[in-house]
Write a protein that holds these residues in place. Structure first.
Motif, PDB file in Angstrom:
ATOM      1  N   ASP A 165       0.828  -1.200   0.000  1.00  0.00           N
ATOM      2  CA  ASP A 165       0.000   0.000   0.000  1.00  0.00           C
ATOM      3  C   ASP A 165       0.870   1.261   0.000  1.00  0.00           C
ATOM      4  O   ASP A 165       0.451   2.309  -0.480  1.00  0.00           O
ATOM      5  CB  ASP A 165      -0.900  -0.025   1.244  1.00  0.00           C
ATOM      6  N   LEU A 166       2.085   1.150   0.540  1.00  0.00           N
ATOM      7  CA  LEU A 166       3.088   2.210   0.458  1.00  0.00           C
ATOM      8  C   LEU A 166       4.253   1.715  -0.388  1.00  0.00           C
ATOM      9  O   LEU A 166       4.514   0.511  -0.466  1.00  0.00           O
ATOM     10  CB  LEU A 166       3.590   2.579   1.864  1.00  0.00           C
ATOM     11  N   ALA A 167       4.949   2.636  -1.014  1.00  0.00           N
ATOM     12  CA  ALA A 167       6.073   2.276  -1.874  1.00  0.00           C
ATOM     13  C   ALA A 167       7.097   1.445  -1.092  1.00  0.00           C
ATOM     14  O   ALA A 167       7.376   1.727   0.083  1.00  0.00           O
ATOM     15  CB  ALA A 167       6.736   3.532  -2.418  1.00  0.00           C
ATOM     16  N   ALA A 168       7.641   0.436  -1.731  1.00  0.00           N
ATOM     17  CA  ALA A 168       8.632  -0.419  -1.095  1.00  0.00           C
ATOM     18  C   ALA A 168       9.818   0.421  -0.638  1.00  0.00           C
ATOM     19  O   ALA A 168      10.286   1.307  -1.361  1.00  0.00           O
ATOM     20  CB  ALA A 168       9.093  -1.496  -2.072  1.00  0.00           C
ATOM     21  N   GLY A 169      10.304   0.143   0.545  1.00  0.00           N
ATOM     22  CA  GLY A 169      11.451   0.874   1.067  1.00  0.00           C
ATOM     23  C   GLY A 169      11.100   2.159   1.791  1.00  0.00           C
ATOM     24  O   GLY A 169      11.994   2.879   2.245  1.00  0.00           O
ATOM     25  N   THR A 170       9.800   2.465   1.907  1.00  0.00           N
ATOM     26  CA  THR A 170       9.397   3.669   2.635  1.00  0.00           C
ATOM     27  C   THR A 170       9.885   3.592   4.072  1.00  0.00           C
ATOM     28  O   THR A 170       9.728   2.558   4.739  1.00  0.00           O
ATOM     29  CB  THR A 170       7.865   3.819   2.624  1.00  0.00           C
ATOM     30  N   ASP A 171      10.476   4.663   4.556  1.00  0.00           N
ATOM     31  CA  ASP A 171      10.885   4.733   5.961  1.00  0.00           C
ATOM     32  C   ASP A 171       9.625   5.069   6.761  1.00  0.00           C
ATOM     33  O   ASP A 171       9.292   6.231   6.967  1.00  0.00           O
ATOM     34  CB  ASP A 171      11.958   5.812   6.153  1.00  0.00           C
ATOM     35  N   THR A 172       8.935   4.032   7.171  1.00  0.00           N
ATOM     36  CA  THR A 172       7.634   4.235   7.801  1.00  0.00           C
ATOM     37  C   THR A 172       7.756   4.909   9.177  1.00  0.00           C
ATOM     38  O   THR A 172       6.855   5.640   9.586  1.00  0.00           O
ATOM     39  CB  THR A 172       6.886   2.902   7.931  1.00  0.00           C
ATOM     40  N   ALA A 173       8.850   4.674   9.876  1.00  0.00           N
ATOM     41  CA  ALA A 173       9.044   5.346  11.168  1.00  0.00           C
ATOM     42  C   ALA A 173       9.196   6.853  10.952  1.00  0.00           C
ATOM     43  O   ALA A 173       8.642   7.659  11.697  1.00  0.00           O
ATOM     44  CB  ALA A 173      10.256   4.777  11.888  1.00  0.00           C
ATOM     45  N   ALA A 174       9.951   7.223   9.918  1.00  0.00           N
ATOM     46  CA  ALA A 174      10.142   8.638   9.617  1.00  0.00           C
ATOM     47  C   ALA A 174       8.835   9.271   9.146  1.00  0.00           C
ATOM     48  O   ALA A 174       8.529  10.425   9.485  1.00  0.00           O
ATOM     49  CB  ALA A 174      11.221   8.823   8.558  1.00  0.00           C
ATOM     50  N   ALA A 179       2.706  15.461   0.106  1.00  0.00           N
ATOM     51  CA  ALA A 179       3.951  14.766   0.408  1.00  0.00           C
ATOM     52  C   ALA A 179       3.674  13.292   0.707  1.00  0.00           C
ATOM     53  O   ALA A 179       4.407  12.401   0.266  1.00  0.00           O
ATOM     54  CB  ALA A 179       4.650  15.420   1.591  1.00  0.00           C
ATOM     55  N   VAL A 180       2.618  13.027   1.457  1.00  0.00           N
ATOM     56  CA  VAL A 180       2.258  11.646   1.785  1.00  0.00           C
ATOM     57  C   VAL A 180       1.910  10.876   0.529  1.00  0.00           C
ATOM     58  O   VAL A 180       2.267   9.698   0.372  1.00  0.00           O
ATOM     59  CB  VAL A 180       1.079  11.621   2.778  1.00  0.00           C
ATOM     60  N   ALA A 181       1.236  11.538  -0.407  1.00  0.00           N
ATOM     61  CA  ALA A 181       0.819  10.884  -1.644  1.00  0.00           C
ATOM     62  C   ALA A 181       2.010  10.362  -2.441  1.00  0.00           C
ATOM     63  O   ALA A 181       1.888   9.394  -3.202  1.00  0.00           O
ATOM     64  CB  ALA A 181      -0.012  11.831  -2.492  1.00  0.00           C
ATOM     65  N   ALA A 182       3.164  10.965  -2.270  1.00  0.00           N
ATOM     66  CA  ALA A 182       4.354  10.528  -2.993  1.00  0.00           C
ATOM     67  C   ALA A 182       4.788   9.121  -2.577  1.00  0.00           C
ATOM     68  O   ALA A 182       5.466   8.428  -3.343  1.00  0.00           O
ATOM     69  CB  ALA A 182       5.509  11.503  -2.739  1.00  0.00           C
ATOM     70  N   TYR A 183       4.370   8.692  -1.391  1.00  0.00           N
ATOM     71  CA  TYR A 183       4.731   7.368  -0.894  1.00  0.00           C
ATOM     72  C   TYR A 183       3.613   6.345  -1.081  1.00  0.00           C
ATOM     73  O   TYR A 183       3.816   5.140  -0.925  1.00  0.00           O
ATOM     74  CB  TYR A 183       5.091   7.426   0.590  1.00  0.00           C
ATOM     75  N   ALA A 184       2.412   6.838  -1.367  1.00  0.00           N
ATOM     76  CA  ALA A 184       1.248   5.970  -1.408  1.00  0.00           C
ATOM     77  C   ALA A 184       1.084   5.327  -2.778  1.00  0.00           C
ATOM     78  O   ALA A 184       1.154   6.002  -3.811  1.00  0.00           O
ATOM     79  CB  ALA A 184      -0.007   6.763  -1.043  1.00  0.00           C
ATOM     80  N   VAL A 185       0.861   4.030  -2.777  1.00  0.00           N
ATOM     81  CA  VAL A 185       0.547   3.307  -4.014  1.00  0.00           C
ATOM     82  C   VAL A 185      -0.925   3.520  -4.345  1.00  0.00           C
ATOM     83  O   VAL A 185      -1.314   3.640  -5.506  1.00  0.00           O
ATOM     84  CB  VAL A 185       0.868   1.817  -3.872  1.00  0.00           C
ATOM     85  N   ARG A 186      -1.751   3.562  -3.285  1.00  0.00           N
ATOM     86  CA  ARG A 186      -3.194   3.825  -3.452  1.00  0.00           C
ATOM     87  C   ARG A 186      -3.549   5.017  -2.577  1.00  0.00           C
ATOM     88  O   ARG A 186      -3.054   5.164  -1.469  1.00  0.00           O
ATOM     89  CB  ARG A 186      -4.024   2.628  -3.012  1.00  0.00           C
ATOM     90  N   THR A 187      -4.415   5.903  -3.083  1.00  0.00           N
ATOM     91  CA  THR A 187      -4.876   7.046  -2.277  1.00  0.00           C
ATOM     92  C   THR A 187      -6.395   7.058  -2.237  1.00  0.00           C
ATOM     93  O   THR A 187      -7.068   6.329  -2.950  1.00  0.00           O
ATOM     94  CB  THR A 187      -4.378   8.364  -2.862  1.00  0.00           C
TER      95      THR A 187
END
Length: 207
Positions: A155-164, A199-207
């Motif tokens: 659901d988020l781009a692979a490798g996203t630093d989810t903690a950040a 900015a969040v949308a840049a990491y999202a595969v689906r919005t």
């Protein structure tokens, strides 16, 4: 459910509803901060005297911690539900927009108790600032875990630093609280959320 304790003796309330007293204490701490809230302010708002406050809550610090717990379960009860949104983007949007509505709602001081309560604490009260930091970190951890699951599910781009990403969302949320307390209007804060969501949308595969 409200808990009721009855006391006997001079100067003590015969019937005392803790949740109602905590709700009043929340407003005092919210408006004045932990250090700015005097015992006189608190007891006047809660409708009890100082001995009763100590009997029921033990100390001003314990009263504050109980007030924060009550605040979590009432004013910010919406937060947990935002993590149930079907996508990471929707969860973040729901949390931020609901947060703005809460920060600027009527019937209470603007802003957030967990920020206002400890903005300025002397070294002797550093434990209050640490307590509030730990309190805020709980939801940040929950959000980070929700985003980590989203990344694993694609659901988020692979490798996203989810903690950040979780830290970014919480930093924005806390900044919105500061601006709300300073008088920023709901529309202004929602406009800032609009920018953040790009900015969040840049990491999202689906919005």
């Amino acid at each position: 459910m409200s808990s009721t304790a009855s006391y006997r003796g001079r100067g003590r309330p015969r019937g005392f509803v803790e949740d109602e007293a905590l709700d009043r204490a929340i407003h005092v701490f919210w408006e004045h901060g932990y250090e700015g809230a005097s015992l006189s302010d608190l007891t006047a708002a809660m409708g009890i005297n100082k001995p009763s406050l100590y009997i029921v809550f033990g100390s001003k610090e314990e009263l504050f911690k109980r007030a924060v717990a009550r605040y979590r379960d009432t004013y910010v009860a919406y937060a947990a539900g935002t993590l149930e949104e079907p996508t990471a983007y929707a969860a973040i949007e729901s949390y931020l927009r609901a947060g703005v509505d809460a920060l600027t709602g009527s019937g209470h001081p603007p802003g957030c108790l967990s920020i206002q309560g400890g903005l300025s604490c002397a070294p002797s009260n550093s434990g209050i600032s640490e307590f509030l930091a730990d309190y805020r970190a709980v939801f940040e951890g929950e959000l980070a875990r929700r985003l980590a699951r989203a990344e694993q599910e694609g659901d988020l781009a692979a490798g996203t630093d989810t903690a950040a990403l979780a830290r970014f969302v919480m930093t924005l949320s806390q900044g919105l609280a500061v601006h709300a307390a300073a008088g920023a209007r709901r529309e202004e804060l929602q406009a800032a959320v609009d920018v953040a969501l790009r900015a969040v949308a840049a990491y999202a595969v689906r919005t």
